[in-house]
Every structure is written in C-alpha cells, then in structure tokens.
Design a protein around this motif. Sequence first.
Motif, mmCIF file in Angstrom:
data_model
loop_
_atom_site.group_PDB
_atom_site.id
_atom_site.type_symbol
_atom_site.label_atom_id
_atom_site.label_comp_id
_atom_site.label_asym_id
_atom_site.label_seq_id
_atom_site.Cartn_x
_atom_site.Cartn_y
_atom_site.Cartn_z
ATOM 1 N N SER A 177 -4.660 0.176 -11.413
ATOM 2 C CA SER A 177 -5.369 -0.441 -10.301
ATOM 3 C C SER A 177 -4.400 -0.866 -9.195
ATOM 4 O O SER A 177 -4.646 -0.634 -8.004
ATOM 5 C CB SER A 177 -6.166 -1.643 -10.798
ATOM 6 O OG SER A 177 -6.804 -2.294 -9.721
ATOM 7 N N LEU A 178 -3.277 -1.471 -9.614
ATOM 8 C CA LEU A 178 -2.279 -1.898 -8.620
ATOM 9 C C LEU A 178 -1.667 -0.699 -7.906
ATOM 10 O O LEU A 178 -1.383 -0.763 -6.700
ATOM 11 C CB LEU A 178 -1.184 -2.716 -9.306
ATOM 12 C CG LEU A 178 -1.603 -4.102 -9.814
ATOM 13 C CD1 LEU A 178 -0.452 -4.753 -10.564
ATOM 14 C CD2 LEU A 178 -2.056 -4.987 -8.659
ATOM 15 N N GLN A 179 -1.451 0.390 -8.664
ATOM 16 C CA GLN A 179 -0.896 1.593 -8.023
ATOM 17 C C GLN A 179 -1.863 2.147 -6.978
ATOM 18 O O GLN A 179 -1.438 2.570 -5.894
ATOM 19 C CB GLN A 179 -0.588 2.636 -9.093
ATOM 20 C CG GLN A 179 0.637 2.300 -9.938
ATOM 21 C CD GLN A 179 0.883 3.318 -11.029
ATOM 22 O OE1 GLN A 179 0.013 4.138 -11.340
ATOM 23 N NE2 GLN A 179 2.066 3.279 -11.621
ATOM 24 N N LEU A 180 -3.158 2.147 -7.337
ATOM 25 C CA LEU A 180 -4.152 2.609 -6.363
ATOM 26 C C LEU A 180 -4.196 1.688 -5.148
ATOM 27 O O LEU A 180 -4.256 2.162 -3.997
ATOM 28 C CB LEU A 180 -5.528 2.678 -7.022
ATOM 29 C CG LEU A 180 -5.718 3.773 -8.082
ATOM 30 C CD1 LEU A 180 -7.089 3.653 -8.729
ATOM 31 C CD2 LEU A 180 -5.550 5.152 -7.455
ATOM 32 N N ARG A 181 -4.134 0.375 -5.424
ATOM 33 C CA ARG A 181 -4.131 -0.575 -4.300
ATOM 34 C C ARG A 181 -2.880 -0.408 -3.465
ATOM 35 O O ARG A 181 -2.929 -0.485 -2.222
ATOM 36 C CB ARG A 181 -4.229 -1.998 -4.854
ATOM 37 C CG ARG A 181 -5.578 -2.312 -5.478
ATOM 38 C CD ARG A 181 -5.555 -3.634 -6.216
ATOM 39 N NE ARG A 181 -5.267 -4.744 -5.301
ATOM 40 C CZ ARG A 181 -5.133 -5.995 -5.705
ATOM 41 N NH1 ARG A 181 -5.239 -6.298 -7.001
ATOM 42 N NH2 ARG A 181 -4.893 -6.951 -4.831
ATOM 43 N N LEU A 182 -1.730 -0.192 -4.153
ATOM 44 C CA LEU A 182 -0.484 0.015 -3.416
ATOM 45 C C LEU A 182 -0.549 1.296 -2.591
ATOM 46 O O LEU A 182 -0.080 1.320 -1.434
ATOM 47 C CB LEU A 182 0.681 0.084 -4.409
ATOM 48 C CG LEU A 182 2.064 0.348 -3.797
ATOM 49 C CD1 LEU A 182 2.440 -0.768 -2.828
ATOM 50 C CD2 LEU A 182 3.118 0.485 -4.886
ATOM 51 N N LEU A 183 -1.132 2.345 -3.185
ATOM 52 C CA LEU A 183 -1.260 3.597 -2.441
ATOM 53 C C LEU A 183 -2.151 3.406 -1.214
ATOM 54 O O LEU A 183 -1.805 3.864 -0.106
ATOM 55 C CB LEU A 183 -1.840 4.676 -3.359
ATOM 56 C CG LEU A 183 -2.056 6.051 -2.729
ATOM 57 C CD1 LEU A 183 -0.727 6.621 -2.232
ATOM 58 C CD2 LEU A 183 -2.704 7.011 -3.722
ATOM 59 N N ASN A 184 -3.282 2.712 -1.418
ATOM 60 C CA ASN A 184 -4.167 2.456 -0.288
ATOM 61 C C ASN A 184 -3.477 1.598 0.774
ATOM 62 O O ASN A 184 -3.602 1.858 1.986
ATOM 63 C CB ASN A 184 -5.439 1.759 -0.765
ATOM 64 C CG ASN A 184 -6.299 2.660 -1.627
ATOM 65 O OD1 ASN A 184 -6.254 3.889 -1.496
ATOM 66 N ND2 ASN A 184 -7.075 2.084 -2.527
ATOM 67 N N ALA A 185 -2.733 0.573 0.288
ATOM 68 C CA ALA A 185 -2.024 -0.288 1.236
ATOM 69 C C ALA A 185 -0.948 0.483 1.981
ATOM 70 O O ALA A 185 -0.726 0.278 3.188
ATOM 71 C CB ALA A 185 -1.413 -1.486 0.506
ATOM 72 N N THR A 186 -0.250 1.389 1.234
ATOM 73 C CA THR A 186 0.795 2.194 1.874
ATOM 74 C C THR A 186 0.203 3.113 2.935
ATOM 75 O O THR A 186 0.741 3.240 4.049
ATOM 76 C CB THR A 186 1.533 3.024 0.814
ATOM 77 O OG1 THR A 186 2.078 2.151 -0.179
ATOM 78 C CG2 THR A 186 2.673 3.808 1.441
ATOM 79 N N VAL A 187 -0.916 3.761 2.560
ATOM 80 C CA VAL A 187 -1.577 4.640 3.537
ATOM 81 C C VAL A 187 -2.056 3.832 4.737
ATOM 82 O O VAL A 187 -1.903 4.247 5.896
ATOM 83 C CB VAL A 187 -2.747 5.388 2.858
ATOM 84 C CG1 VAL A 187 -3.543 6.173 3.887
ATOM 85 C CG2 VAL A 187 -2.221 6.322 1.771
ATOM 86 N N TRP A 188 -2.632 2.647 4.443
ATOM 87 C CA TRP A 188 -3.122 1.811 5.534
ATOM 88 C C TRP A 188 -1.967 1.314 6.397
ATOM 89 O O TRP A 188 -2.078 1.278 7.632
ATOM 90 C CB TRP A 188 -3.897 0.641 4.967
ATOM 91 C CG TRP A 188 -4.423 -0.299 6.005
ATOM 92 C CD1 TRP A 188 -4.016 -1.561 6.249
ATOM 93 C CD2 TRP A 188 -5.434 -0.023 6.971
ATOM 94 N NE1 TRP A 188 -4.710 -2.114 7.289
ATOM 95 C CE2 TRP A 188 -5.604 -1.172 7.771
ATOM 96 C CE3 TRP A 188 -6.226 1.078 7.257
ATOM 97 C CZ2 TRP A 188 -6.511 -1.256 8.800
ATOM 98 C CZ3 TRP A 188 -7.146 0.996 8.288
ATOM 99 C CH2 TRP A 188 -7.279 -0.165 9.043
ATOM 100 N N LEU A 189 -0.838 0.946 5.740
ATOM 101 C CA LEU A 189 0.323 0.500 6.501
ATOM 102 C C LEU A 189 0.857 1.620 7.384
ATOM 103 O O LEU A 189 1.206 1.383 8.553
ATOM 104 C CB LEU A 189 1.422 0.020 5.540
ATOM 105 C CG LEU A 189 2.738 -0.411 6.190
ATOM 106 C CD1 LEU A 189 2.512 -1.593 7.127
ATOM 107 C CD2 LEU A 189 3.772 -0.735 5.135
ATOM 108 N N LYS A 190 0.914 2.833 6.809
ATOM 109 C CA LYS A 190 1.378 3.969 7.605
ATOM 110 C C LYS A 190 0.439 4.209 8.775
ATOM 111 O O LYS A 190 0.895 4.487 9.912
ATOM 112 C CB LYS A 190 1.443 5.210 6.705
ATOM 113 C CG LYS A 190 1.913 6.458 7.415
ATOM 114 C CD LYS A 190 3.344 6.347 7.882
ATOM 115 C CE LYS A 190 3.813 7.656 8.494
ATOM 116 N NZ LYS A 190 5.179 7.539 9.071
#
Length: 371
Positions: A177-190
């Motif tokens: 779940s954290l990896q998915l959230r991190l991926l979403n956050a990374t994509v959103w940050l980018k």
Amino acid sequence: MSAYNTRTSFSCLNCHMKQKHKNDEGEEEAPNETNFMADDQEFERFSHQYEVNAGLCDLLFNNFDLDHHLCEGCTDCSIDLMKLLILNTEHEVEEYTEYLNKLNSEQSDEILDELEAELAKLQQEEKKLEDDIGEFNEEKRTSRESMVEKEALEKKCKRHAARELSKLAMNEDEISSLQLRLLNATVWLKTVQDTNVFDACFKICDEGTVGVINNLSLDRSQREINAAWGQAALLLTSLAKLIGLEFEKYRILAYGSRSHLLVLEDGQMLPLFNLNGCAFQSKDYMFDAAMVAFLELMQQLEVRIRSIDATVFMPYEIKSGVLEDKYGQSYSIRKEFNSEEGWEKALKSMLRNLQCYLCFVSVFLAEDTHK
C-alpha cells in the motif's frame, strides 16, 4: 458238612495243575474224576519246569494281576525268585551308592568352586544387566521429558511463527500500500514539478486582433474587459512578489472586476475598470490614468527582470503609456484620442509582454527550485 466249609478244586495259573483243598478236619477232598488227570500227567511237570519258571518271571516282571491262587510249588518258586531279585537289587544299590559317594568325594569341591564362580559371574552379569536396565529407564525417562519439552517448544514456535507470518503478511500488505501511495505521490510530484502554476492559472492567447486572458477578452464588452483587467492586475502582482519587486508610486489592488491602483503619494484610487457604458465609446479619464499607471508598473517589472538577466528583451517597449514594436509602430493604451482598433492592439501588446514576463518568472522559479 456245612456249605461254608466246602472247598472247590482249581488249576494253578502258572502250571495249570489241578489242586485240592483240605477240609476243616484236614482231609483232602477228592477231585472230580472228569476234570482231574494229575496221576497220568505227573511226569510232565518236570519237563515243564523251565516253562513254569519262565512263566513266573513273566508274572513277576510284567506285574500281572492274579484272579486266583497259584499252586504251592509255583508260590515257593516265586518267593525264592523274588528274594534273589531283592538280593541282586540291594547289591546293585550298594555298588551305586559307593560309586556315587566316591564321585561326590572327588569332585564335590571342584564342582562347588566352579558352580560358585559361575554363580558369582552370573550375579555380576545380573547386576550389570540391572544397571543397564536402570540406565536405559533413566535415558527413556529423560528422552520422554526431552520429547515433551521439544513438543511444547515446537508448538510454541509454530504459534510464534504463525503470528510472525500474520504480521509479515500485514506488513507486506502495508508495504504494498505504501509503495502504491509512494508511486502515486511520485507521479503527482513529477506532475506538479513539471506543471507551471502560472501557465495553469493564467492562459494568455490571441483571438484575431483581440488579446484574451483566462478566456476573458480585452475588447468592446464592458463586463469581460473589466474582468480581464482584474486577471491582468492579479498576474502582475503575483509576478512582482515572486521576484521580490516592490512597486514604486502605485500599489495594485486586485479585486477582480473592481480592481484599483492606489497612488502612494496622495492615496488616490485609480479604477482599473470602466463603468460608463460601452467599453471604448465611453470616455473615462480616470480609467485612462489607471491603464497608463499599469504600464508604468509593467515597466518597473521589466527593469527588475533585466537586472536578473540582461539578455531578456520584450516584444514591445513601454514608453509613457505607449507600446512600441521593433518596427517602430506604437500603440497607445489610452482611449482618448485613439481609435478602437489601435486601443485593442495596445491591449493585445500589453498581454504579450505579460506573457513574456510569465515565461521568464516560470523559468526563474524552476532554476531556483533545482538549485
């Protein structure tokens, strides 16, 4: 003569000779003539003596039961034979006893020693076996206790392993779940990093000869032009804050369709909107003064930008309320003594300069963020 004193004749079981009984007076009774043949057969007794003795031996050694008496001669012979057998047996017993005593006297000590030694050896073996049995029972008890402890430890380990596996599964789910959230956050940050806030908030374009900001046209419509001036005032104020510029002489009050410019010297309010009917046909000197002051503030921003990067040039040069292109064509921002087409071109030129300011500040902010 009484019937009880009557004696009958009989034949000997061994020799088969007819015998007579004596009566109570001691007289012999006469045998029956038809059955007694003793006188004629007397000579045959001596010839059959051997057979008689053999028969007696058979009777003695085979232990035959007698159903009637033997004759006197056979009885005497049997007694003599039994005495002889008894004497021989006693002699044999004496010899065996003497021999047995001799053997006992010779070998009793040696045999006793051997038997005692063997008994001691067997007792030692028995003791050793008992010790081995005791050790085996102790090992068995220890092994059983160890097995019970191991089984208890195994059950405890299994329960602990089950709890740990459950925690591991929960942690893996949480990590996923954290990896998915991190991926979403990374994509959103980018996405956010690649997004130009000003480009997203302020869209400037052209529609023919009319400039447009955020879908609001700077043309004849009074409602749209007032809102468009409010957006332009907000954009200029935001750009000045981002590069650290403090305006001189004027302060922008961006209030949407009712935006103003505050004169710092005397506190006069210059309206950056037109309230007199048609946007161009109505004459409003205060509105003209506000538009000229707005160009002056844009000129101050341009000077600040060139102080940061001297290679920056704007498509229109601002001079006392006039925008001049590189060909020398100038457009006045005032409505007084101006044509409608010239005024629209001036507003369009002003938006192009604002668009250039916007691009420079966006690049400046991106470089500052990377630093």
